[in-house]
Design an enzyme around this catalytic site. Structure first.
Site, short mmCIF file in Angstrom:
data_model
loop_
_atom_site.label_atom_id
_atom_site.label_comp_id
_atom_site.label_asym_id
_atom_site.label_seq_id
_atom_site.Cartn_x
_atom_site.Cartn_y
_atom_site.Cartn_z
CD GLU A 89 11.81 8.27 -35.12
OE1 GLU A 89 13.06 8.33 -35.11
OE2 GLU A 89 11.10 9.13 -35.64
CB CYS A 330 9.06 9.98 -41.15
SG CYS A 330 7.39 10.53 -41.28
N1 SAH Z 1 5.65 2.81 -44.95
C1 SAH Z 1 4.35 3.29 -44.62
C2 SAH Z 1 4.23 3.93 -43.25
C3 SAH Z 1 5.35 4.79 -42.76
S1 SAH Z 1 5.53 6.39 -43.45
C4 SAH Z 1 3.83 4.20 -45.70
O1 SAH Z 1 4.55 4.45 -46.66
O2 SAH Z 1 2.69 4.63 -45.62
C5 SAH Z 1 4.14 7.29 -42.86
C6 SAH Z 1 3.80 8.49 -43.74
O3 SAH Z 1 4.74 9.56 -43.56
C7 SAH Z 1 3.81 8.15 -45.21
O4 SAH Z 1 2.70 8.69 -45.87
C8 SAH Z 1 5.11 8.82 -45.66
O5 SAH Z 1 5.10 9.00 -47.02
C9 SAH Z 1 5.11 10.07 -44.83
N2 SAH Z 1 6.39 10.80 -44.77
C10 SAH Z 1 7.63 10.33 -44.94
N3 SAH Z 1 8.54 11.30 -44.83
C11 SAH Z 1 7.85 12.45 -44.59
C12 SAH Z 1 8.23 13.81 -44.38
N4 SAH Z 1 9.50 14.19 -44.38
N5 SAH Z 1 7.24 14.71 -44.17
C13 SAH Z 1 5.95 14.33 -44.13
N6 SAH Z 1 5.54 13.07 -44.31
C14 SAH Z 1 6.47 12.13 -44.54
#
Ligand code: SAH
Length: 340
Positions: A89, A330
């Site tokens: 996505e 995400c």
């Molecule tokens: N793996 C990388 C990039 C992908 S996640 C990382 O960890 O940075 C991108 C961002 O979205 C990260 O900061 C992650 O912690 C956050 N994220 C994941 N699930 C989320 C949710 N349910 N609500 C808000 N942010 C979320």
């Protein structure tokens, strides 16, 4: 057959040279592919016909297949089908400063963060360069407007697919491709130390964001498995070194989870941890997911947390919200597809 979108300009130049052709054809082909967005080598008019047949034997120009699109106000969410029937996505967000796309780098993710939908599913595979590139091309064509910013914050851990992500950034930045300025691109990582060090030698001034989410070891390890491998006590000095060496400002992402990491004491510990760093904190309202046990912090708690950082001279913003109604969070669209 491999996709032509896998190749950086340098690789394409080498390809032309190896085949006895002039390397400036790489520039020409890049602008056909990325600026004129041709869908067939036959549309390329400034490379001789014989060589077009060679290109056709070696490479394909194939878009991704759009499986699903959801839209709401300033955000579009796309689900794309890959050749092996996996799906990824991308999210497009319209800001007043431009159009920003959030792309995925892997099918699934092995980081296993407790609050994250993508982490509930193991990594199936890395995305190829072309699969990342084509997310951007597909969305730009759908939008009929230029994409001006890229954030690598979709499904996957970009630094667990480092080489492909680097090539992707080079292609996006190339003046003959999309020419997206390096300062308009951001890579987000959960904190893979060896790759952060490597990234400090990458010549483009791409922004780095670190998913921090907790200011203490025990709490961070309970939320993010990676902290057991690369704990805060090692990560923070490496990040200080990174900002010193590159002169680039860091972003810390901090999801506020109700009663987990959003207390005054957490804010104070965060101040202690990052004080004096060339960094700012982006507070992220949690996107609720019924399958996981976390809740979003209350607005007053978010404001309290924000105020403590501000008072202590930490630069801080609260992330504007996009598309929580259309599963723009995400990995949630991809999961829906799998459940269907
Ligand atoms: N793996 C990388 C990039 C992908 S996640 C990382 O960890 O940075 C991108 C961002 O979205 C990260 O900061 C992650 O912690 C956050 N994220 C994941 N699930 C989320 C949710 N349910 N609500 C808000 N942010 C979320």
């Amino acid at each position: 057959m491999q996709s032509i979108y896998n190749l950086t300009k340098k690789e394409l130049e080498e390809y032309f040279l190896k085949n006895g052709e002039k390397k400036f054809h790489a520039d020409q082909l890049f602008s056909w592919l990325y600026q004129k967005k041709v869908k067939s080598f036959d549309s390329v008019t400034d490379i001789k016909k014989d060589f077009i047949s060679v290109l056709k034997q070696d490479f394909e120009i194939k878009p991704l297949k759009l499986l699903k699109k959801e839209s709401e106000k300033d955000v579009n969410k796309y689900l794309f089908l890959l050749d092996d029937n996996e799906a990824v996505e991308s999210v497009l967000m319209r800001h007043d400063y431009g159009n920003s796309i959030c792309i995925s780098t892997q099918v699934g993710c092995n980081m296993g963060c407790a609050f994250c939908e993508s982490g509930r599913r193991k990594k199936v595979r890395d995305l190829t360069v072309s699969e990342m590139v084509r997310q951007v091309l597909m969305v730009e064509e759908d939008l009929e407007e230029k994409i001006t910013h890229i954030v690598i914050m979709g499904i996957g851990e970009p630094f667990d697919n480092y080489d492909n992500v680097i090539k992707f950034l080079q292609i996006m930045n190339d003046p003959k491709a999309l020419a997206i300025g390096s300062r308009h691109m951001t890579v987000s990582t959960c904190g893979i130390i060896p790759k952060i060090k490597e990234f400090s030698d990458f010549p483009l001034q791409v922004n780095l964001a670190i998913s921090l989410h907790a200011p203490r070891e025990k709490l961070r390890s309970s939320l993010m498995k990676i902290n057991k491998v690369y704990p805060l006590k090692d990560l923070i000095p490496v990040l200080k070194e990174y900002t010193k060496k590159t002169n680039r400002r860091l972003t810390f992402e901090y999801i506020l989870l109700d009663k987990i990491n959003d207390q005054e004491s957490d804010a104070k510990d965060l101040v202690k941890l990052i004080k004096g760093m060339n960094a700012y904190v982006n507070l992220i309202p949690y996107n609720y997911n019924e399958k996981l046990k976390f809740n979003r912090s209350k607005p007053v708690q978010i404001m309290k947390f924000y105020d403590i950082l501000k008072k202590n001279h930490i630069q801080v913003t609260i992330r504007r919200e996009f598309g929580s109604n259309i599963s723009a969070a995400c990995g949630q669209l991809r999961s829906k597809k799998e459940e269907i």
